[in-house]
Structure formats: C-alpha cells, structure tokens
Design an enzyme around this catalytic site. Structure first.
Site, mmCIF file in Angstrom:
data_model
loop_
_atom_site.group_PDB
_atom_site.id
_atom_site.type_symbol
_atom_site.label_atom_id
_atom_site.label_comp_id
_atom_site.label_asym_id
_atom_site.label_seq_id
_atom_site.Cartn_x
_atom_site.Cartn_y
_atom_site.Cartn_z
ATOM 1 N N ARG A 62 -9.112 0.791 9.950
ATOM 2 C CA ARG A 62 -8.704 -0.592 10.162
ATOM 3 C C ARG A 62 -9.728 -1.378 10.964
ATOM 4 O O ARG A 62 -9.545 -2.563 11.199
ATOM 5 C CB ARG A 62 -7.397 -0.598 10.954
ATOM 6 C CG ARG A 62 -6.151 -0.934 10.159
ATOM 7 C CD ARG A 62 -5.011 -0.893 11.136
ATOM 8 N NE ARG A 62 -3.832 -1.569 10.706
ATOM 9 C CZ ARG A 62 -2.857 -0.996 10.007
ATOM 10 N NH1 ARG A 62 -2.966 0.239 9.595
ATOM 11 N NH2 ARG A 62 -1.778 -1.693 9.718
ATOM 12 N N LYS A 65 0.838 -1.213 0.000
ATOM 13 C CA LYS A 65 0.000 0.000 0.000
ATOM 14 C C LYS A 65 0.873 1.264 0.000
ATOM 15 O O LYS A 65 0.657 2.181 -0.780
ATOM 16 C CB LYS A 65 -0.945 -0.017 1.214
ATOM 17 C CG LYS A 65 -1.817 -1.270 1.292
ATOM 18 C CD LYS A 65 -2.731 -1.292 2.509
ATOM 19 C CE LYS A 65 -2.039 -1.380 3.850
ATOM 20 N NZ LYS A 65 -1.287 -2.645 4.073
ATOM 21 N N ARG A 108 11.900 -2.641 10.587
ATOM 22 C CA ARG A 108 10.891 -2.259 11.583
ATOM 23 C C ARG A 108 10.759 -3.349 12.644
ATOM 24 O O ARG A 108 10.842 -4.532 12.341
ATOM 25 C CB ARG A 108 9.531 -2.060 10.885
ATOM 26 C CG ARG A 108 9.383 -0.704 10.265
ATOM 27 C CD ARG A 108 8.190 -0.546 9.360
ATOM 28 N NE ARG A 108 6.939 -1.093 9.827
ATOM 29 C CZ ARG A 108 5.772 -0.965 9.176
ATOM 30 N NH1 ARG A 108 5.741 -0.287 8.039
ATOM 31 N NH2 ARG A 108 4.668 -1.488 9.644
ATOM 32 N N ARG A 129 11.699 -6.335 4.102
ATOM 33 C CA ARG A 129 11.551 -4.871 4.019
ATOM 34 C C ARG A 129 12.607 -4.154 4.860
ATOM 35 O O ARG A 129 12.910 -4.542 5.974
ATOM 36 C CB ARG A 129 10.168 -4.458 4.505
ATOM 37 C CG ARG A 129 10.031 -2.933 4.568
ATOM 38 C CD ARG A 129 8.626 -2.439 4.703
ATOM 39 N NE ARG A 129 7.932 -2.996 5.833
ATOM 40 C CZ ARG A 129 6.632 -2.837 6.042
ATOM 41 N NH1 ARG A 129 5.909 -2.155 5.186
ATOM 42 N NH2 ARG A 129 6.053 -3.373 7.090
ATOM 43 N N ARG A 152 0.304 -9.564 13.326
ATOM 44 C CA ARG A 152 -0.329 -8.544 12.480
ATOM 45 C C ARG A 152 -1.300 -9.196 11.492
ATOM 46 O O ARG A 152 -2.361 -8.639 11.206
ATOM 47 C CB ARG A 152 0.737 -7.754 11.723
ATOM 48 C CG ARG A 152 1.458 -6.778 12.614
ATOM 49 C CD ARG A 152 2.757 -6.333 12.017
ATOM 50 N NE ARG A 152 2.590 -5.518 10.834
ATOM 51 C CZ ARG A 152 3.565 -5.291 9.955
ATOM 52 N NH1 ARG A 152 4.743 -5.844 10.126
ATOM 53 N NH2 ARG A 152 3.345 -4.523 8.922
HETATM 54 P P1 AP5 Z 1 4.895 -1.719 1.781
HETATM 55 O O1 AP5 Z 1 4.559 -0.804 0.653
HETATM 56 O O2 AP5 Z 1 5.703 -1.187 2.912
HETATM 57 O O3 AP5 Z 1 3.573 -2.447 2.294
HETATM 58 P P2 AP5 Z 1 2.332 -1.885 3.119
HETATM 59 O O4 AP5 Z 1 1.099 -2.522 2.567
HETATM 60 O O5 AP5 Z 1 2.364 -0.381 3.157
HETATM 61 O O6 AP5 Z 1 2.656 -2.536 4.504
HETATM 62 P P3 AP5 Z 1 2.703 -2.007 6.016
HETATM 63 O O7 AP5 Z 1 3.392 -3.088 6.785
HETATM 64 O O8 AP5 Z 1 3.281 -0.627 6.125
HETATM 65 O O9 AP5 Z 1 1.263 -1.972 6.344
HETATM 66 P P4 AP5 Z 1 0.705 -2.236 7.698
HETATM 67 O O10 AP5 Z 1 -0.711 -1.994 7.324
HETATM 68 O O11 AP5 Z 1 0.959 -3.480 8.395
HETATM 69 O O12 AP5 Z 1 1.517 -1.217 8.638
HETATM 70 P P5 AP5 Z 1 1.227 0.272 9.052
HETATM 71 O O13 AP5 Z 1 2.464 1.026 8.902
HETATM 72 O O14 AP5 Z 1 -0.018 0.776 8.403
HETATM 73 O O15 AP5 Z 1 5.651 -2.996 1.124
HETATM 74 C C1 AP5 Z 1 6.138 -4.052 1.936
HETATM 75 C C2 AP5 Z 1 7.458 -4.583 1.324
HETATM 76 O O16 AP5 Z 1 7.184 -5.176 0.055
HETATM 77 C C3 AP5 Z 1 8.512 -3.499 1.050
HETATM 78 O O17 AP5 Z 1 9.778 -4.039 1.325
HETATM 79 C C4 AP5 Z 1 8.374 -3.197 -0.448
HETATM 80 O O18 AP5 Z 1 9.618 -2.781 -1.023
HETATM 81 C C5 AP5 Z 1 7.921 -4.543 -0.994
HETATM 82 N N1 AP5 Z 1 6.993 -4.396 -2.103
HETATM 83 C C6 AP5 Z 1 5.939 -3.545 -2.172
HETATM 84 N N2 AP5 Z 1 5.276 -3.707 -3.320
HETATM 85 C C7 AP5 Z 1 5.913 -4.704 -3.986
HETATM 86 C C8 AP5 Z 1 5.698 -5.359 -5.249
HETATM 87 N N3 AP5 Z 1 4.668 -4.994 -6.034
HETATM 88 N N4 AP5 Z 1 6.548 -6.362 -5.609
HETATM 89 C C9 AP5 Z 1 7.578 -6.726 -4.809
HETATM 90 N N5 AP5 Z 1 7.842 -6.141 -3.602
HETATM 91 C C10 AP5 Z 1 7.012 -5.154 -3.213
HETATM 92 O O19 AP5 Z 1 0.847 0.088 10.607
HETATM 93 C C11 AP5 Z 1 1.816 -0.282 11.554
HETATM 94 C C12 AP5 Z 1 1.165 -0.364 12.931
HETATM 95 O O20 AP5 Z 1 0.640 0.940 13.323
HETATM 96 C C13 AP5 Z 1 -0.034 -1.315 13.074
HETATM 97 O O21 AP5 Z 1 0.367 -2.663 13.283
HETATM 98 C C14 AP5 Z 1 -0.735 -0.719 14.293
HETATM 99 O O22 AP5 Z 1 -0.095 -1.052 15.498
HETATM 100 C C15 AP5 Z 1 -0.567 0.787 14.068
HETATM 101 N N6 AP5 Z 1 -1.684 1.355 13.279
HETATM 102 C C16 AP5 Z 1 -1.570 1.930 12.052
HETATM 103 N N7 AP5 Z 1 -2.782 2.341 11.622
HETATM 104 C C17 AP5 Z 1 -3.679 2.009 12.591
HETATM 105 C C18 AP5 Z 1 -5.088 2.145 12.714
HETATM 106 N N8 AP5 Z 1 -5.832 2.693 11.739
HETATM 107 N N9 AP5 Z 1 -5.680 1.697 13.851
HETATM 108 C C19 AP5 Z 1 -4.952 1.149 14.848
HETATM 109 N N10 AP5 Z 1 -3.611 0.964 14.797
HETATM 110 C C20 AP5 Z 1 -2.975 1.389 13.665
#
Ligand code: AP5
Length: 209
Positions: A88, A13, A155, A122, A166
C-alpha cells in the site's frame, strides 16, 4: 503465480479474490483480514492496530511488512498467492520485491461515488469473513450469514468519516503504486464497475486465462 490487487477501498478486491482463488489454486492473502483477525483474537498485534484500522489510517510499514513476511513463509504460498491490500506504499512495494517475484498487478478502477456506495452498504460475517452488500449482494435472511446464521456486522471503518479518510490515504499513499508498477510493465487495469461475475471474467482475461 504471484498477484497483487491494487485499487481504492471498496473496489471489490476481496470479493473478486474470493471468486477466482479456487480456479487459480493459490491462497488469498488480505492484510486487512489478517489485522481484523488479530483484533478479534485480541493478540498484541490486534491491540496495537485496533484504533488505526477504525480511523482508516495505515498501520506502520514495519509492522505490516513483518506480518506479511511471516504469512507468506507458510507452505500454502509455495505455488503463489493473491495479495490483497499489500503493498500500500512504495516502501512496502520495495520490501515485497525482496520477498517474491511479482508476476502481475491487477488495478481495480472504480469511481469515488461507487466506492462510497459499496462501502456504506457492505456487511460482513466476522467468523467466516464472507462479504455482503445490502443491495448488490444481500444475504438470504436480512442481517444473517448465509452459512452460519451469525449476525452480520458493519466494519468500523465503513462509517462515513473513516471512508472519507481511507480515500484520502489511498490517494496519497497507495495511488503512486499505479505508476510504480506501470513502469515495471506489470500493471493491468480492469473496470471494476460491472457485476462481480463480469469483473471476475475481466480479471482472468487480464491474466490471459
Ligand atoms: P470488497 O470486495 O469488500 O472491496 P475491497 O476492495 O476488498 O475493499 P476493502 O475495504 O476491504 O479494501 P480496503 O483496501 O480499504 O480495506 P482492507 O481490508 O484492505 O467490496 C466492497 C463492497 O462492495 C462489498 O459490500 C461487496 O459486496 C460490494 N461489491 C464488491 N464487488 C462488487 C461489484 N462488482 N458490484 C457490486 N457490488 C460489489 O484494509 C483495512 C485497513 O487495514 C486499512 O485501512 C489499514 O488501516 C489496514 N491495512 C491493511 N493493509 C495494510 C497495509 N498494507 N499497510 C498498512 N495498513 C494496512
């Protein structure tokens, strides 16, 4: 245009939002990035949520909703935004509906096996937020940010136990939003397994752009 990105952790994403945001001319708002910035700056919010993020649990709804309300009230969101990682939970989605009108929800579909591969490889630069992958998108110099040369980090929540947690949290709390938005006629699902440029293309096609 107000967009919501849905999908499991590691589905890409943040990567795709980084590619399309200039073309769309709207800011990318990642609640995960906002929490990580608060942790890095050791703000009261950061201290409150540090352990929660490391474990892979969700931050309480009230804390998250207040943070998002404050962020989207800023002037750069007046023409729309890309929301990544919010909502979420069904509660958060109901609260979001009171704040703005959502135009499209893009659901990133990716197998659990691919999710684990992407997350475990990552790496990121804490100061620029740029995302890498040790195999799929490596930096020019191993372990260093391409622009600043700063060391890349893994991370805390990309370690094996937290990844498993997760995924469980995603299935229990966030997956119900697929049906929630489908019933509202807003959901478009894209295959997130291709290379980033191809996924970005599918993303724009799903928006008829
Ligand atoms: P990346 O683009 O980083 O993936 P992502 O979908 O953004 O993954 P996240 O882990 O950031 O999402 P998440 O939802 O778990 O974490 P968030 O930060 O929101 O890509 C991942 C990897 O794949 C990278 O290495 C990239 O290079 C590679 N890649 C990408 N696309 C590719 C492709 N097409 N082909 C090959 N490789 C590829 O949340 C973290 C924490 O914050 C949560 O666990 C929670 O504790 C808290 N939090 C955040 N939002 C909330 C909420 N709304 N409510 C409550 N808690 C929350």
């Amino acid at each position: 245009m107000n967009l919501v990105l849905l999908g499991p952790p590691g589905a890409g994403k943040g990567t795709i939002a980084g590619i399309v945001r200039e073309k769309l001319g709207i800011p990318h708002i990642s609640t995960g990035d906002l929490f990580r910035a608060a942790i890095k700056n050791e703000t009261p919010l950061g201290l409150k949520v540090k352990e929660i993020l490391a474990s892979g649990e969700l931050v309480p709804d009230s804390v998250t909703v207040d943070m998002v309300k404050e962020r989207i009230a800023q002037s750069d969101c007046k023409n729309g935004m890309i929301l990544d990682g919010f909502p979420r939970t069904v509660y958060q989605a109901d609260e979001l509906a009171k704040m703005v009108k959502i135009d499209h929800v893009i659901n990133f579909s990716l197998s659990e096996e691919s999710v684990v591969k992407r997350l475990s490889g990552r790496r990121m630069c804490v100061s620029t937020g740029k995302i890498y992958h040790i195999i799929y998108n490596p930096p020019k110099v191993e372990g260093k940010d391409d622009d600043t040369g700063e060391p890349l980090i893994q991370r805390d929540d990309d370690k094996e136990d937290a990844i498993r947690n997760r995924l469980k949290v995603y299935q229990e709390s966030t997956e119900p939003l697929i049906t929630y938005y489908k019933e509202k006629g807003l959901l478009r699902t894209i295959d997130a397994s291709a290379a980033p440029d191809a996924v970005a293309e599918s993303f724009l096609t799903a928006l008829n752009l």
